[in-house]
Design a protein around this motif. Sequence first.
Motif, PDB file in Angstrom:
ATOM      1  N   VAL A   1       0.834  -1.205   0.000  1.00  0.00           N
ATOM      2  CA  VAL A   1       0.000   0.000   0.000  1.00  0.00           C
ATOM      3  C   VAL A   1       0.869   1.255   0.000  1.00  0.00           C
ATOM      4  O   VAL A   1       0.607   2.219  -0.734  1.00  0.00           O
ATOM      5  N   GLY A   2       1.907   1.256   0.817  1.00  0.00           N
ATOM      6  CA  GLY A   2       2.793   2.415   0.890  1.00  0.00           C
ATOM      7  C   GLY A   2       3.483   2.689  -0.430  1.00  0.00           C
ATOM      8  O   GLY A   2       3.605   3.852  -0.853  1.00  0.00           O
ATOM      9  N   GLU A   3       3.942   1.636  -1.100  1.00  0.00           N
ATOM     10  CA  GLU A   3       4.610   1.805  -2.386  1.00  0.00           C
ATOM     11  C   GLU A   3       3.642   2.310  -3.452  1.00  0.00           C
ATOM     12  O   GLU A   3       4.014   3.130  -4.305  1.00  0.00           O
ATOM     13  N   ALA A   4       2.402   1.836  -3.429  1.00  0.00           N
ATOM     14  CA  ALA A   4       1.410   2.295  -4.400  1.00  0.00           C
ATOM     15  C   ALA A   4       1.117   3.782  -4.211  1.00  0.00           C
ATOM     16  O   ALA A   4       1.009   4.540  -5.182  1.00  0.00           O
ATOM     17  N   PHE A   5       0.999   4.208  -2.952  1.00  0.00           N
ATOM     18  CA  PHE A   5       0.745   5.627  -2.682  1.00  0.00           C
ATOM     19  C   PHE A   5       1.957   6.463  -3.063  1.00  0.00           C
ATOM     20  O   PHE A   5       1.831   7.547  -3.646  1.00  0.00           O
ATOM     21  N   ALA A   6       3.147   5.956  -2.757  1.00  0.00           N
ATOM     22  CA  ALA A   6       4.376   6.686  -3.080  1.00  0.00           C
ATOM     23  C   ALA A   6       4.542   6.850  -4.585  1.00  0.00           C
ATOM     24  O   ALA A   6       5.035   7.879  -5.053  1.00  0.00           O
ATOM     25  N   ARG A   7       4.120   5.862  -5.358  1.00  0.00           N
ATOM     26  CA  ARG A   7       4.226   5.948  -6.811  1.00  0.00           C
ATOM     27  C   ARG A   7       3.295   7.041  -7.356  1.00  0.00           C
ATOM     28  O   ARG A   7       3.657   7.786  -8.269  1.00  0.00           O
ATOM     29  N   ALA A   8       2.098   7.135  -6.782  1.00  0.00           N
ATOM     30  CA  ALA A   8       1.121   8.120  -7.260  1.00  0.00           C
ATOM     31  C   ALA A   8       1.444   9.529  -6.789  1.00  0.00           C
ATOM     32  O   ALA A   8       1.148  10.509  -7.477  1.00  0.00           O
ATOM     33  N   TYR A   9       2.055   9.627  -5.596  1.00  0.00           N
ATOM     34  CA  TYR A   9       2.373  10.931  -5.015  1.00  0.00           C
ATOM     35  C   TYR A   9       3.854  10.957  -4.619  1.00  0.00           C
ATOM     36  O   TYR A   9       4.193  10.805  -3.447  1.00  0.00           O
ATOM     37  N   PRO A  10       4.736  11.150  -5.605  1.00  0.00           N
ATOM     38  CA  PRO A  10       6.181  11.111  -5.333  1.00  0.00           C
ATOM     39  C   PRO A  10       6.631  12.120  -4.282  1.00  0.00           C
ATOM     40  O   PRO A  10       7.608  11.868  -3.564  1.00  0.00           O
ATOM     41  N   ASP A  11       5.927  13.248  -4.181  1.00  0.00           N
ATOM     42  CA  ASP A  11       6.320  14.255  -3.198  1.00  0.00           C
ATOM     43  C   ASP A  11       6.041  13.808  -1.766  1.00  0.00           C
ATOM     44  O   ASP A  11       6.531  14.422  -0.819  1.00  0.00           O
ATOM     45  N   ARG A  12       5.279  12.726  -1.618  1.00  0.00           N
ATOM     46  CA  ARG A  12       4.957  12.201  -0.291  1.00  0.00           C
ATOM     47  C   ARG A  12       5.502  10.789  -0.087  1.00  0.00           C
ATOM     48  O   ARG A  12       5.104  10.089   0.850  1.00  0.00           O
ATOM     49  N   ARG A  13       6.395  10.387  -0.965  1.00  0.00           N
ATOM     50  CA  ARG A  13       6.889   9.009  -0.886  1.00  0.00           C
ATOM     51  C   ARG A  13       7.686   8.734   0.388  1.00  0.00           C
ATOM     52  O   ARG A  13       7.641   7.619   0.905  1.00  0.00           O
ATOM     53  N   THR A  14       8.396   9.731   0.902  1.00  0.00           N
ATOM     54  CA  THR A  14       9.175   9.508   2.127  1.00  0.00           C
ATOM     55  C   THR A  14       8.254   9.184   3.290  1.00  0.00           C
ATOM     56  O   THR A  14       8.509   8.248   4.068  1.00  0.00           O
ATOM     57  N   ALA A  15       7.168   9.947   3.412  1.00  0.00           N
ATOM     58  CA  ALA A  15       6.212   9.704   4.490  1.00  0.00           C
ATOM     59  C   ALA A  15       5.513   8.362   4.314  1.00  0.00           C
ATOM     60  O   ALA A  15       5.334   7.606   5.278  1.00  0.00           O
ATOM     61  N   ALA A  16       5.117   8.043   3.079  1.00  0.00           N
ATOM     62  CA  ALA A  16       4.405   6.795   2.817  1.00  0.00           C
ATOM     63  C   ALA A  16       5.286   5.586   3.113  1.00  0.00           C
ATOM     64  O   ALA A  16       4.856   4.625   3.778  1.00  0.00           O
TER      65      ALA A  16
END
Length: 204
Positions: free
Chosen positions: A126-141
């Motif tokens: 789930v975290g990787e999927a969110f990080a892929r869609a929102y690269p600016d929030r990938r560190t948090a995800a």
Amino acid sequence: MSAKRTVTAVEQTDHRITDRVNTRSDSWPIRVLGVASEIGDQPQMRAVCVATTLVGMVQRDRRLAATGLKMLAAHSLATWVKSRIKATIDRTRPESGDDPHMRPGRSDRHEDNSFPSGHSAGAMAVGEAFARAYPDRRTAARGAALAVSIVQVPRGTHYAGDVLAGIAIGVVAERLSDGAIRFAERRIGRTAATREIMAPPSAA
């Protein structure tokens, strides 16, 4: 013979690492983090994915709605993979006994299903999927997903090896899921374009 010795050495190393880390499993910080990490359990993770999709639909945010669906797809694949592995390998959880040995088996008891970590697999997918869609929030995800994964060791629910395997499953599942979705989107796009080209011209 040598393969058996290698596996035994890996299990013993895994046990030593875990034993050093989970000595504070009864401390209040670990208990608090452990409760928080339950968001990584299967029903909770699915709820997060569905909620993300619904929020995107309500807000008419197609990107967010699509991300929720991709999160759910990645989580579903990761869950399927870890379940297939759990169905063939038995390993006693650290909190249930001092036996790190992995052995063939089909036990459905929670105590015997330590390998791999389902929390880690689902959270990372789930975290990787969110990080892929929102690269600016990938560190948090990714940080949140790793936190859910890593805390499983000090709280005594998994060996370090279980968590590492779960993380790998989650990351690979997201990559495969995203690739399949992109492939399907390209096929649908080509089909739509072909139909448009082949369609008879409309009457003036």
